[in-house]
Write an enzyme that holds these catalytic residues in place. Structure first.
Site, PDB file in Angstrom:
ATOM      1  N   GLY A 219       0.845  -1.020   0.017  1.00  9.08           N
ATOM      2  CA  GLY A 219       0.120   0.021   0.132  1.00  9.08           C
ATOM      3  C   GLY A 219       0.744   1.200  -0.118  1.00  9.08           C
ATOM      4  O   GLY A 219       1.864   1.177  -0.214  1.00  9.08           O
TER       5      GLY A 219
ATOM      6  N   HIS B 281       2.268   4.475  -4.852  1.00 11.15           N
ATOM      7  CA  HIS B 281       2.766   5.748  -5.648  1.00 11.15           C
ATOM      8  C   HIS B 281       2.983   5.422  -7.053  1.00 11.15           C
ATOM      9  O   HIS B 281       2.637   4.179  -7.563  1.00 11.15           O
ATOM     10  CB  HIS B 281       4.251   6.201  -4.983  1.00 11.15           C
ATOM     11  CG  HIS B 281       5.352   5.272  -4.946  1.00 11.15           C
ATOM     12  ND1 HIS B 281       5.653   4.429  -6.162  1.00 11.15           N
ATOM     13  CD2 HIS B 281       5.818   4.631  -3.705  1.00 11.15           C
ATOM     14  CE1 HIS B 281       6.533   3.448  -5.425  1.00 11.15           C
ATOM     15  NE2 HIS B 281       6.503   3.731  -4.301  1.00 11.15           N
TER      16      HIS B 281
ATOM     17  N   HIS C 161       4.632   1.913  -8.099  1.00  8.46           N
ATOM     18  CA  HIS C 161       3.476   0.796  -8.055  1.00  8.46           C
ATOM     19  C   HIS C 161       2.787   0.824  -9.105  1.00  8.46           C
ATOM     20  O   HIS C 161       2.442  -0.008  -9.953  1.00  8.46           O
ATOM     21  CB  HIS C 161       2.625   0.996  -6.825  1.00  8.46           C
ATOM     22  CG  HIS C 161       3.380   0.875  -5.491  1.00  8.46           C
ATOM     23  ND1 HIS C 161       3.495   1.788  -4.636  1.00  8.46           N
ATOM     24  CD2 HIS C 161       3.838  -0.349  -4.987  1.00  8.46           C
ATOM     25  CE1 HIS C 161       4.146   1.483  -3.620  1.00  8.46           C
ATOM     26  NE2 HIS C 161       4.355   0.145  -3.697  1.00  8.46           N
TER      27      HIS C 161
ATOM     28  N   GLU D  13      12.398  -3.024  -9.775  1.00 14.56           N
ATOM     29  CA  GLU D  13      13.702  -3.228  -9.728  1.00 14.56           C
ATOM     30  C   GLU D  13      14.522  -2.361  -8.196  1.00 14.56           C
ATOM     31  O   GLU D  13      15.609  -2.331  -8.253  1.00 14.56           O
ATOM     32  CB  GLU D  13      14.176  -2.819 -10.879  1.00 14.56           C
ATOM     33  CG  GLU D  13      14.293  -4.047 -11.984  1.00 14.56           C
ATOM     34  CD  GLU D  13      14.997  -3.831 -13.077  1.00 14.56           C
ATOM     35  OE1 GLU D  13      15.616  -2.805 -13.391  1.00 14.56           O
ATOM     36  OE2 GLU D  13      15.109  -4.910 -14.077  1.00 14.56           O
TER      37      GLU D  13
ATOM     38  N   ASP E 212      13.814  -2.529  -5.301  1.00 13.83           N
ATOM     39  CA  ASP E 212      14.129  -3.605  -4.271  1.00 13.83           C
ATOM     40  C   ASP E 212      14.673  -4.654  -5.119  1.00 13.83           C
ATOM     41  O   ASP E 212      14.307  -5.979  -5.401  1.00 13.83           O
ATOM     42  CB  ASP E 212      12.817  -4.084  -3.601  1.00 13.83           C
ATOM     43  CG  ASP E 212      12.031  -3.133  -2.867  1.00 13.83           C
ATOM     44  OD1 ASP E 212      12.834  -2.699  -1.730  1.00 13.83           O
ATOM     45  OD2 ASP E 212      10.972  -2.718  -2.994  1.00 13.83           O
TER      46      ASP E 212
ATOM     47  N   GLN F 135      15.314  -8.131  -3.377  1.00 19.46           N
ATOM     48  CA  GLN F 135      14.156  -8.696  -3.264  1.00 19.46           C
ATOM     49  C   GLN F 135      13.694  -9.568  -4.499  1.00 19.46           C
ATOM     50  O   GLN F 135      13.175 -10.660  -4.416  1.00 19.46           O
ATOM     51  CB  GLN F 135      12.893  -7.824  -2.792  1.00 19.46           C
ATOM     52  CG  GLN F 135      11.658  -8.202  -2.875  1.00 19.46           C
ATOM     53  CD  GLN F 135      10.415  -7.287  -2.321  1.00 19.46           C
ATOM     54  OE1 GLN F 135      10.361  -7.373  -1.154  1.00 19.46           O
ATOM     55  NE2 GLN F 135       9.980  -6.773  -3.313  1.00 19.46           N
TER      56      GLN F 135
ATOM     57  N   ARG G   2       8.310   5.373   1.524  1.00 18.12           N
ATOM     58  CA  ARG G   2       8.990   6.153   2.983  1.00 18.12           C
ATOM     59  C   ARG G   2       9.197   7.395   2.457  1.00 18.12           C
ATOM     60  O   ARG G   2       9.457   8.380   3.550  1.00 18.12           O
ATOM     61  CB  ARG G   2       9.995   5.238   3.148  1.00 18.12           C
ATOM     62  CG  ARG G   2       9.783   3.726   3.844  1.00 18.12           C
ATOM     63  CD  ARG G   2      11.058   3.227   4.409  1.00 18.12           C
ATOM     64  NE  ARG G   2      10.847   2.010   5.211  1.00 18.12           N
ATOM     65  CZ  ARG G   2      10.780   0.698   4.925  1.00 18.12           C
ATOM     66  NH1 ARG G   2      10.923   0.699   3.738  1.00 18.12           N
ATOM     67  NH2 ARG G   2      10.316  -0.187   5.543  1.00 18.12           N
TER      68      ARG G   2
HETATM   69  O1  PAF Z   1       8.044  -5.001  -1.927  1.00 21.74           O
HETATM   70  C1  PAF Z   1       7.094  -4.863  -1.289  1.00 21.74           C
HETATM   71  O2  PAF Z   1       6.370  -3.857  -1.110  1.00 21.74           O
HETATM   72  C2  PAF Z   1       6.942  -6.031  -0.294  1.00 21.74           C
HETATM   73  O3  PAF Z   1       8.185  -6.471   0.389  1.00 21.74           O
HETATM   74  C3  PAF Z   1       6.072  -7.168  -0.773  1.00 21.74           C
HETATM   75  C4  PAF Z   1       6.596  -7.883  -1.969  1.00 21.74           C
HETATM   76  C5  PAF Z   1       4.614  -6.507  -1.126  1.00 21.74           C
HETATM   77  C6  PAF Z   1       5.846  -8.289   0.234  1.00 21.74           C
HETATM   78  O4  PAF Z   1       5.115  -7.915   1.353  1.00 21.74           O
END
Ligand code: PAF
Length: 284
Positions: free
Chosen positions: A32, A35, A38, A149, A151, A154, A188
């Site tokens: 959530g 921005h 997303h 990218e 993250d 991740q 953030r």
């Molecule tokens: O990147 C994020 O916002 C989070 O790490 C994710 C992939 C939604 C998992 O909670």
């Protein structure tokens, strides 16, 4: 009309109707406070799939810092307005009890991907990410899933996770979206004061400048160039800057060590932790 769904069973009911009608499903997991970064993922999913599902869930198991979890921005109503405007079909916004009726005790290992950088600085973070993303993948069973990218680590870990768990989903990495002045978009950022935001600009400016610097300097000198610029800025506290192989995420010593080189940075701007990255080399 976009649907907002709160439970896994209702979600699965909705998606089984779509699947029976041979519709492809794209999925964008989020926490959530959405921005334009997303939005870029959602827009791509809308173009590439018949149905786009977006999850909005602030996942407690990936926060190693209780205050960070408490202060994480939340505004489901604003998120839904944005998502409806760009064509999302389903928003999945469960409560914590829905995703974790019992504590998730699964322990993942993505070594060596998860032992470096964020993995070192935020113990348990990627385990929590893997817990929630795997649960969400089981609930949504998407054909494609979209991750930013920004993250970078991740994204590599999610790719490894779907391999390890044998989850049939195509993982699609999408480029970082930046403000006009270069600041990488992040939920953030809204926690930064005006003064902190100004200071945070040093991050992207330094990363961009380091690409030019890299053209005529060694990797070690380029690393110092970035570290020194951040350390010289009041209010920024560097956690790490590493130039890594984009696949293995391991630090490299020379520019010739890999065809895919990415500089990853994490720092505190005041109390707010920010990350960013830049590609030095990517031979596809
Ligand atoms: O990147 C994020 O916002 C989070 O790490 C994710 C992939 C939604 C998992 O909670």
């Amino acid at each position: 009309m976009m649907k907002v769904i709160r439970t896994i069973s209702e979600l699965q009911q909705e998606l089984s109707v779509q699947r029976d009608a041979a519709k492809s499903i794209g999925f964008v997991p989020t926490m959530g406070a959405l921005h334009q970064g997303h939005a870029s993922l959602v827009k791509r999913s809308v173009v590439e799939n018949d149905v786009t599902v977006v999850s909005v869930f602030v996942n407690p198991t990936q926060f190693n810092d209780k205050n960070d979890l408490k202060n994480y921005p939340r505004d489901l109503q604003a998120d839904c307005v944005l998502l409806e405007g760009i064509g999302a079909d389903v928003v999945f916004a469960p409560e914590v009890e829905e995703m974790y009726p019992e504590p998730d005790t699964r322990v993942f290992s993505f070594a060596p991907l998860d032992t470096v950088m964020e993995g070192g600085c935020r113990p348990g973070h990627f385990n929590g990410v893997a817990q929630i993303v795997s649960k969400l993948f089981y609930a949504v069973a998407p054909d494609k899933a979209y991750f930013g990218e920004k993250d970078f680590q991740q994204l590599a870990i999610i790719r490894e996770m779907v391999k390890q768990l044998d989850i049939k989903v195509e993982i699609i990495g999408c480029p970082i979206v930046r403000e006009e002045d270069g600041l990488a978009l992040s939920s953030r950022n809204m926690l930064l004061s005006a003064e902190e935001r100004e200071r945070a600009l040093t991050i992207s400016r330094t990363l961009f400048a380091s690409v030019d610097y890299a053209a005529s300097h060694s990797l070690a000198r380029t690393k110092s160039f970035v570290e020194e610029a951040i350390n010289a800025t009041d209010g920024l506290q560097l956690e790490y800057f590493q130039i890594v192989d984009g696949n293995t995420l391991q630090e490299v010593k020379e520019w010739g060590d890999s065809d895919y080189l990415v500089g990853c940075i994490a720092l505190f701007c005041g109390k707010i932790r920010l990350i960013d990255n830049i590609k030095y080399k990517e031979v596809k």
